[in-house]
Scaffold this motif. Sequence first.
Motif, PDB file in Angstrom:
ATOM      1  N   VAL A  49       0.813  -1.210   0.000  1.00 43.24           N
ATOM      2  CA  VAL A  49       0.000   0.000   0.000  1.00 43.24           C
ATOM      3  C   VAL A  49       0.854   1.271   0.000  1.00 43.24           C
ATOM      4  N   GLY A  50       2.155   1.110   0.117  1.00 42.06           N
ATOM      5  CA  GLY A  50       3.029   2.278   0.090  1.00 42.06           C
ATOM      6  C   GLY A  50       4.469   1.897   0.365  1.00 42.06           C
ATOM      7  N   PHE A  51       5.338   2.869   0.225  1.00 44.04           N
ATOM      8  CA  PHE A  51       6.744   2.648   0.520  1.00 44.04           C
ATOM      9  C   PHE A  51       7.398   3.992   0.814  1.00 44.04           C
ATOM     10  N   SER A  52       8.563   3.936   1.451  1.00 42.90           N
ATOM     11  CA  SER A  52       9.339   5.147   1.675  1.00 42.90           C
ATOM     12  C   SER A  52      10.807   4.824   1.441  1.00 42.90           C
ATOM     13  N   VAL A  53      11.541   5.813   0.962  1.00 42.58           N
ATOM     14  CA  VAL A  53      12.971   5.685   0.741  1.00 42.58           C
ATOM     15  C   VAL A  53      13.617   6.872   1.441  1.00 42.58           C
ATOM     16  N   GLU A  54      14.557   6.589   2.332  1.00 41.45           N
ATOM     17  CA  GLU A  54      15.261   7.647   3.070  1.00 41.45           C
ATOM     18  C   GLU A  54      16.756   7.432   2.947  1.00 41.45           C
ATOM     19  N   ASP A  55      17.498   8.539   2.913  1.00 42.88           N
ATOM     20  CA  ASP A  55      18.957   8.450   2.880  1.00 42.88           C
ATOM     21  C   ASP A  55      19.543   9.574   3.722  1.00 42.88           C
ATOM     22  N   ASN A  56      20.821   9.470   4.015  1.00 45.88           N
ATOM     23  CA  ASN A  56      21.513  10.536   4.743  1.00 45.88           C
ATOM     24  C   ASN A  56      22.515  11.232   3.829  1.00 45.88           C
ATOM     25  N   GLY A  57      22.102  11.420   2.607  1.00 44.49           N
ATOM     26  CA  GLY A  57      22.950  12.064   1.607  1.00 44.49           C
ATOM     27  C   GLY A  57      22.970  13.570   1.742  1.00 44.49           C
ATOM     28  N   VAL A  58      23.340  14.224   0.667  1.00 47.12           N
ATOM     29  CA  VAL A  58      23.558  15.662   0.648  1.00 47.12           C
ATOM     30  C   VAL A  58      22.272  16.458   0.897  1.00 47.12           C
ATOM     31  N   GLY A  59      21.119  15.875   0.625  1.00 47.16           N
ATOM     32  CA  GLY A  59      19.850  16.564   0.857  1.00 47.16           C
ATOM     33  C   GLY A  59      19.297  17.208  -0.401  1.00 47.16           C
ATOM     34  N   PHE A  60      18.160  17.837  -0.243  1.00 47.70           N
ATOM     35  CA  PHE A  60      17.485  18.466  -1.378  1.00 47.70           C
ATOM     36  C   PHE A  60      17.992  19.900  -1.491  1.00 47.70           C
ATOM     37  N   THR A  61      19.111  20.062  -2.176  1.00 50.19           N
ATOM     38  CA  THR A  61      19.784  21.355  -2.287  1.00 50.19           C
ATOM     39  C   THR A  61      19.018  22.287  -3.234  1.00 50.19           C
ATOM     40  N   PRO A  62      19.320  23.587  -3.200  1.00 58.40           N
ATOM     41  CA  PRO A  62      18.680  24.504  -4.151  1.00 58.40           C
ATOM     42  C   PRO A  62      18.906  24.081  -5.609  1.00 58.40           C
ATOM     43  N   GLU A  63      20.090  23.557  -5.914  1.00 60.15           N
ATOM     44  CA  GLU A  63      20.370  23.089  -7.275  1.00 60.15           C
ATOM     45  C   GLU A  63      19.472  21.910  -7.638  1.00 60.15           C
ATOM     46  N   ASN A  64      19.281  20.984  -6.686  1.00 60.22           N
ATOM     47  CA  ASN A  64      18.389  19.846  -6.929  1.00 60.22           C
ATOM     48  C   ASN A  64      16.950  20.315  -7.118  1.00 60.22           C
ATOM     49  N   MET A  65      16.536  21.317  -6.343  1.00 63.65           N
ATOM     50  CA  MET A  65      15.162  21.831  -6.452  1.00 63.65           C
ATOM     51  C   MET A  65      14.939  22.462  -7.823  1.00 63.65           C
ATOM     52  N   THR A  66      15.899  23.229  -8.288  1.00 63.39           N
ATOM     53  CA  THR A  66      15.788  23.842  -9.617  1.00 63.39           C
ATOM     54  C   THR A  66      15.661  22.763 -10.683  1.00 63.39           C
ATOM     55  N   SER A  67      16.469  21.718 -10.546  1.00 60.11           N
ATOM     56  CA  SER A  67      16.394  20.607 -11.498  1.00 60.11           C
ATOM     57  C   SER A  67      15.046  19.915 -11.426  1.00 60.11           C
ATOM     58  N   PHE A  68      14.534  19.726 -10.210  1.00 60.53           N
ATOM     59  CA  PHE A  68      13.247  19.065 -10.022  1.00 60.53           C
ATOM     60  C   PHE A  68      12.122  19.847 -10.705  1.00 60.53           C
ATOM     61  N   GLU A  69      12.219  21.160 -10.676  1.00 58.08           N
ATOM     62  CA  GLU A  69      11.179  22.014 -11.270  1.00 58.08           C
ATOM     63  C   GLU A  69      11.330  22.168 -12.781  1.00 58.08           C
ATOM     64  N   THR A  70      12.396  21.598 -13.347  1.00 55.76           N
ATOM     65  CA  THR A  70      12.676  21.728 -14.773  1.00 55.76           C
ATOM     66  C   THR A  70      12.410  20.407 -15.474  1.00 55.76           C
TER      67      THR A  70
END
Length: 102
Positions: A49-70
């Motif tokens: 019925v669902g799943f989750s994925v978690e990591d302790n990586g670099v995080g959702f940086t501003p650069e990643n957010m810009t890419s996500f919105e593109t």
Amino acid sequence: MVNGIQAIDARFGDDMEPGRLSIRIRRSQQEALDFGHVGPGRAALKRIVGFSVEDNGVGFTPENMTSFETLDSDHKADMGCRGVGRLLWLRSHLIWRACGSR
């Protein structure tokens, strides 16, 4: 999962030992298991019925957010990424909602 591995690599580089990636699968409530010597054996697992994925990586940086919105971003093209993973996930999710939950 690929994004999590890439985030761990971005944070820890060659020393990936402290990196953590956790994948949890949620199922509808499972019935009790039958461990008797006779009978049908284990009860079948309930549907996912669902799943989750978690990591302790670099995080959702501003650069990643810009890419996500593109759409069709080339942010991680040097790693073989095409910037369309979220669209593929959305498509599979919509198909599952439409006919996979039978």
